[in-house]
Design an enzyme around this catalytic site. Structure first.
Site: not given
Length: 389
Positions: A137-140, A333
């Site tokens: 997700g956004c942590a990628a 995150f």
């Protein structure tokens, strides 16, 4: 030292403003018993507009999972090559000088990954390593930077291309009426971004140390439910509280490098929402202005998932960069709850040994002269530790 060079970012041409989002929410969910709360939460995101790959009328229709995924593939192939070319230009490299491609996306699925298509269509070498990351997700975005750093440390002098392709609008689900889903409908936007981590030379964020951390027993707080209609985003109301346990992790990472996380020269932080940034400012004891680049991304584009950290870093470049040697931190995150973090110093210098670079016979752009950027030393004295040689 591997250097994360200037990113290239593209946002689609279709725009939905905050006012349009609120009007749509009122019209689409007029009978919702918590509509007033939903509208207040959307207003509090601070998002002024978002960019989406289709007109809003088409976005609101659900043609089925298969058609949406087809749209994802078509749009990715249309939009990714341009940001890749610009990222390569920023890094002063040609396609045949890239040794690995890391592709991150959580909003569509392709097999083989878009990396194979890029290698075939854009002139990358057939032995280019491929690393698709689909489930962070956004942590990628942060994970891609860290894995690129690791690759360059393991293979000195090699270069890695990072590509982020996020079409969050393709995950809109008209039947999901819980508060988290409705808030997400007013928060997420679409974007494509790319950046190069050079194993040697380059200007940007010199990557020195990275870390990952997962908050125990929070794996259900951000998730997808995969159904016949596609990806259904699930967002727990406790997600905004996660900066309290994560701020000490960021402090520990900086401290392990001999730095104080409250006194760094720049901060590139994933803008998941305004409370994430507000809380992290408080727990790290830094001024809100320190997160101005992340806030600008959130305001102008919304939460663009893994592309956030690249866009925020791009805004630092647009500002002129940081003073040479200034320490900084970058963090993303996402689901897990996972944090992907890195620290390093700003490198403001041209690619070394330019004659040798030209002698390879590979295309390279004109090289700008080195320059110091940011405020004069008199204004920065005492703000961060003096970098050691």
């Amino acid at each position: 030292m591997p250097v994360l060079c200037r990113p290239a970012v593209n946002v689609p041409e279709h725009i939905i403003t905050a006012e349009q989002t609120l009007a749509l929410a009122e019209r689409q969910h007029a009978g919702h018993d918590q509509l007033a709360l939903v509208l207040r939460l959307i207003r509090n995101t601070g998002v002024s507009k978002r960019h989406i790959i289709q007109p809003i009328e088409e976005t609101l229709r659900h043609p089925g999972f298969e058609e949406r995924n087809r749209i994802y593939e078509v749009q990715a192939k249309q939009r990714v090559p341009d940001v890749v070319r610009r990222a390569l230009d920023h890094a002063e490299l040609a396609t045949d000088e890239i040794d690995a491609i890391i592709y991150v996306s959580c909003t569509g699925f392709m097999m083989p990954s878009l990396t194979a298509w890029l290698i075939n269509r854009m002139g990358f070498r057939p032995d280019t390593r491929q690393l698709p990351i689909a489930q962070l997700g956004c942590a990628a975005g942060g994970a891609a930077i860290n894995r690129a750093h690791d690759f360059c440390v393991a293979h000195p002098g090699k270069n890695v291309l990072i590509v982020s392709c996020e079409f969050c609008s393709l995950c809109y689900q008209p039947t999901d009426l819980d508060i988290g889903s409705l808030l997400s409908d007013g928060l997420f936007g679409d974007a494509v971004a790319a950046a190069v981590v050079r194993g040697q030379g380059g200007r940007g964020l010199g990557l020195e140390r990275n870390a990952s951390y997962l908050i125990p027993h929070t794996e259900k707080w951000i998730s997808y439910a995969v159904k016949p209609t596609g990806f259904h985003f699930r967002l727990d109301k406790r997600v905004p509280t996660t900066m309290e346990p994560l701020a000490p992790v960021l402090r520990d990472l900086a401290a392990a490098h001999g730095w104080d996380a409250s006194r760094l020269g720049f901060y590139i932080i994933h803008a998941g929402g305004p409370r994430i940034l507000d809380d992290l400012c408080r727990f790290l004891d830094v001024e809100p202005q320190a997160f101005r680049h992340s806030r600008a991304t959130l305001t102008q584009y919304g939460n663009i998932a893994s592309a956030v950290v690249l866009d925020a870093l791009g805004r630092l470049f647009e500002e002129g960069g940081a003073p040479d040697g200034a320490p900084g931190i970058i963090a993303g995150f996402g689901p897990g709850i996972t944090a992907e973090m890195a620290v390093g110093r700003w490198v403001d210098a041209p690619v070394p040994d330019l004659a040798a670079h030209y002698a390879t016979g590979r295309r390279t752009a004109a090289m700008p002269a080195a320059r110091r950027v940011g405020p004069p030393a008199s204004q920065t004295a005492g703000r961060w530790p003096v970098p050691q040689a």
